[in-house]
Design a protein around this motif. Sequence first.
Motif, PDB file in Angstrom:
ATOM      1  N   LEU A 213     -41.540  26.921   7.519  1.00 50.88           N
ATOM      2  CA  LEU A 213     -41.129  27.852   6.477  1.00 50.88           C
ATOM      3  C   LEU A 213     -39.715  28.367   6.739  1.00 50.88           C
ATOM      4  CD1 LEU A 213     -41.735  29.515   3.979  1.00 50.88           C
ATOM      5  CD2 LEU A 213     -42.946  31.162   5.428  1.00 50.88           C
ATOM      6  N   ALA A 214     -39.415  28.701   7.993  1.00 54.40           N
ATOM      7  CA  ALA A 214     -38.080  29.198   8.329  1.00 54.40           C
ATOM      8  C   ALA A 214     -37.020  28.137   8.058  1.00 54.40           C
ATOM      9  CB  ALA A 214     -38.040  29.642   9.794  1.00 54.40           C
ATOM     10  N   ARG A 215     -37.325  26.898   8.387  1.00 54.80           N
ATOM     11  CA  ARG A 215     -36.372  25.820   8.123  1.00 54.80           C
ATOM     12  C   ARG A 215     -36.131  25.653   6.622  1.00 54.80           C
ATOM     13  NH1 ARG A 215     -38.691  21.633  12.790  1.00 54.80           N
ATOM     14  NH2 ARG A 215     -37.126  22.172  14.383  1.00 54.80           N
TER      15      ARG A 215
ATOM     16  N   THR B  27     -34.060  28.716   5.212  1.00 55.85           N
ATOM     17  CA  THR B  27     -32.659  28.821   5.634  1.00 55.85           C
ATOM     18  C   THR B  27     -31.865  27.542   5.442  1.00 55.85           C
ATOM     19  OG1 THR B  27     -33.189  28.156   7.911  1.00 55.85           O
ATOM     20  CG2 THR B  27     -33.290  30.529   7.384  1.00 55.85           C
ATOM     21  N   GLY B  28     -32.560  26.410   5.274  1.00 58.90           N
ATOM     22  CA  GLY B  28     -31.865  25.126   5.197  1.00 58.90           C
ATOM     23  C   GLY B  28     -31.326  24.671   6.540  1.00 58.90           C
ATOM     24  N   ARG B  29     -31.849  25.225   7.632  1.00 57.65           N
ATOM     25  CA  ARG B  29     -31.386  24.907   8.975  1.00 57.65           C
ATOM     26  C   ARG B  29     -32.490  24.206   9.765  1.00 57.65           C
ATOM     27  NH1 ARG B  29     -28.845  30.928  10.314  1.00 57.65           N
ATOM     28  NH2 ARG B  29     -27.318  30.976   8.605  1.00 57.65           N
TER      29      ARG B  29
ATOM     30  N   VAL C 155     -29.126  28.552  13.187  1.00 57.12           N
ATOM     31  CA  VAL C 155     -30.502  28.586  13.692  1.00 57.12           C
ATOM     32  C   VAL C 155     -31.437  29.070  12.593  1.00 57.12           C
ATOM     33  CG1 VAL C 155     -32.055  29.702  15.351  1.00 57.12           C
ATOM     34  CG2 VAL C 155     -29.785  28.927  16.084  1.00 57.12           C
ATOM     35  N   ALA C 156     -32.537  28.346  12.402  1.00 59.60           N
ATOM     36  CA  ALA C 156     -33.497  28.697  11.350  1.00 59.60           C
ATOM     37  C   ALA C 156     -34.280  29.949  11.695  1.00 59.60           C
ATOM     38  CB  ALA C 156     -34.452  27.532  11.107  1.00 59.60           C
ATOM     39  N   CYS C 157     -34.771  30.016  12.932  1.00 63.11           N
ATOM     40  CA  CYS C 157     -35.572  31.182  13.312  1.00 63.11           C
ATOM     41  C   CYS C 157     -35.506  31.428  14.805  1.00 63.11           C
ATOM     42  CB  CYS C 157     -37.031  31.017  12.871  1.00 63.11           C
ATOM     43  SG  CYS C 157     -37.913  29.646  13.641  1.00 63.11           S
ATOM     44  N   VAL C 158     -35.732  32.675  15.152  1.00 57.96           N
ATOM     45  CA  VAL C 158     -35.881  33.112  16.539  1.00 57.96           C
ATOM     46  C   VAL C 158     -37.358  33.401  16.757  1.00 57.96           C
ATOM     47  CG1 VAL C 158     -35.424  35.004  18.134  1.00 57.96           C
ATOM     48  CG2 VAL C 158     -33.561  34.014  16.784  1.00 57.96           C
ATOM     49  N   PHE C 159     -37.937  32.771  17.782  1.00 57.02           N
ATOM     50  CA  PHE C 159     -39.379  32.831  18.031  1.00 57.02           C
ATOM     51  C   PHE C 159     -39.614  33.481  19.384  1.00 57.02           C
ATOM     52  CE2 PHE C 159     -42.502  30.433  15.450  1.00 57.02           C
ATOM     53  CZ  PHE C 159     -43.660  30.918  16.005  1.00 57.02           C
ATOM     54  N   LEU C 160     -40.395  34.563  19.430  1.00 56.42           N
ATOM     55  CA  LEU C 160     -40.687  35.188  20.711  1.00 56.42           C
ATOM     56  C   LEU C 160     -41.932  36.053  20.642  1.00 56.42           C
ATOM     57  CD1 LEU C 160     -38.487  38.306  21.538  1.00 56.42           C
ATOM     58  CD2 LEU C 160     -38.650  37.370  19.224  1.00 56.42           C
ATOM     59  N   GLU C 161     -42.508  36.290  21.824  1.00 55.35           N
ATOM     60  CA  GLU C 161     -43.498  37.343  21.993  1.00 55.35           C
ATOM     61  C   GLU C 161     -42.733  38.636  22.247  1.00 55.35           C
ATOM     62  OE1 GLU C 161     -47.327  36.013  24.233  1.00 55.35           O
ATOM     63  OE2 GLU C 161     -45.651  34.972  25.178  1.00 55.35           O
ATOM     64  N   ALA C 162     -43.069  39.681  21.523  1.00 55.36           N
ATOM     65  CA  ALA C 162     -42.353  40.946  21.684  1.00 55.36           C
ATOM     66  C   ALA C 162     -42.535  41.525  23.080  1.00 55.36           C
ATOM     67  CB  ALA C 162     -42.809  41.948  20.630  1.00 55.36           C
TER      68      ALA C 162
ATOM     69  N   ASP D  89     -30.327  39.320  11.715  1.00 54.70           N
ATOM     70  CA  ASP D  89     -29.723  39.709  10.444  1.00 54.70           C
ATOM     71  C   ASP D  89     -28.255  39.278  10.385  1.00 54.70           C
ATOM     72  OD1 ASP D  89     -32.117  40.847   9.683  1.00 54.70           O
ATOM     73  OD2 ASP D  89     -31.537  42.883  10.289  1.00 54.70           O
ATOM     74  N   LYS D  90     -27.539  39.423  11.479  1.00 51.07           N
ATOM     75  CA  LYS D  90     -26.123  39.058  11.529  1.00 51.07           C
ATOM     76  C   LYS D  90     -25.924  37.575  11.249  1.00 51.07           C
ATOM     77  CE  LYS D  90     -22.248  38.748  14.801  1.00 51.07           C
ATOM     78  NZ  LYS D  90     -21.779  39.065  16.176  1.00 51.07           N
ATOM     79  N   TYR D  91     -26.781  36.732  11.815  1.00 45.99           N
ATOM     80  CA  TYR D  91     -26.594  35.292  11.706  1.00 45.99           C
ATOM     81  C   TYR D  91     -27.446  34.644  10.612  1.00 45.99           C
ATOM     82  CZ  TYR D  91     -23.906  35.434  16.044  1.00 45.99           C
ATOM     83  OH  TYR D  91     -22.946  35.692  17.010  1.00 45.99           O
ATOM     84  N   GLY D  92     -28.168  35.463   9.831  1.00 43.46           N
ATOM     85  CA  GLY D  92     -28.981  34.914   8.758  1.00 43.46           C
ATOM     86  C   GLY D  92     -30.158  34.092   9.242  1.00 43.46           C
ATOM     87  N   THR D  93     -30.716  34.515  10.354  1.00 43.24           N
ATOM     88  CA  THR D  93     -31.819  33.809  11.011  1.00 43.24           C
ATOM     89  C   THR D  93     -33.110  34.591  10.845  1.00 43.24           C
ATOM     90  OG1 THR D  93     -30.293  32.906  12.660  1.00 43.24           O
ATOM     91  CG2 THR D  93     -32.630  32.939  13.241  1.00 43.24           C
TER      92      THR D  93
END
Length: 452
Positions: free
Chosen positions: A135-137, A140-142, A197-204, A224-228
Amino acid sequence: MTDTGDMRTFSRSNVLQARLHQLVPGGAHTYARGADQYPDAMAPVLTRGLGAHVWDADGNSYVEYGMGLRSVTLGHGYRPVVEAVTAAIADGTNFSRPTELEVQAAEDFLTLVPGADMVKFAKNGSDATTAAVRLARAATGRQIVAICDQPFFSVDDWFIGTTEMDSGIPEQTSAQTVRFGFNDLASLDAALSAQPVACVFLEAATATAEPAPGFLEGVRTLCDKYGTLLVFDEMITGFRWSASGAQTVYNVQPDLSTWGKAMGNGFPVSALAGKREYMELGGLRTDRDRVFLLSTTHGPETGGLAAFRAVVAAYAATEPIARMEATGATLAREANAVAAELGIADHFQVIGRPSCLVFITRDVDKRPSQPFRTLFLQEMLHRGILGQSFVNSAAHTDDDVAETVRATRASLLVYRRALEAGTVDGLLVGRPVAPALRRLAAPRRALDSNES
């Protein structure tokens, strides 16, 4: 062999484990459940569980920790969940159209997770995490995905290609995933500035690492800055940190979040949740190219959704997280006190969030040690404690904790003898455990039937 009093035998479990290796690659359907994660010839094959206790094929009983890879928080066979599932499946499990139960389960979920506008259910966590990446890809088209340097996110190629077990995964797939460090905003900034980058993935948060002040807020700002898109993996934190997930504990809202494990108290149910503007790309109310988000035959199966709703009700009526936090805090405090009393606090330590405890085992030079870990597991098994961690449930009683502390004391006396000798030789029977995700079956290759 050490003096453990009433020695346990594992003959029937060993026969069944050998048969499993003939029938199932790896001898288990989950690598973390493999026999290579336990001392040689001491991997119990279980037959049943109740509350915080389990029984194996040889009739041995144990206080269990780990609780279904952290998927069970209310206890094995928790009656309200079992009864809800029984009632639901008596009316059918799978249909050719949505059920009213799907509406109710979605409403329950979105009430719990106020940062999400829509949810889609599935059966395992990897389906949800991979759907989030897809979905993130699309949104964002990334192509590039940035993942935090944390142990596990998915069985699918986009993640497994970054591990030691990358056989069979195209290099170009692995190259589309980059890593950044937890609590290291500079490394994330570098990753996001180097390429789209399409998305940043992490456990909080994890069992052993809390987010530093400002870290999660900084991650949100960088995305937000990089549109990710920002994706939180709530597989473990959901229903262990809070029923509403880590995002509510730390007050940082992701674009998407993925859920599973304890949301069904061990029953198979997972979820992808997120903001409407993204989730609708997988629906019928968009003018953009549609995303094949999640479409699984068993995703809306009634048993899993009934289990989830019963878990939500139990969390509303009782305080399972408070119970886990209380007993976990006692266990950590008393186990660490035993280690200190025996003079080995630098070599054995219980750490982590009280509802998600792990133990650290170090050798004579204070280095993390698999042989010493295996020795501790061996001694605890013989004393009726089963677990690769001290991850508990609300079903663990004060008596269970006291029994665990007694077993820990006796086991650490043996551990201290090994430290004094500088080796586990003569105390550990068989080979040490090995990392679950490793390139080769060695050093814990299972013996063929014609090998001795």
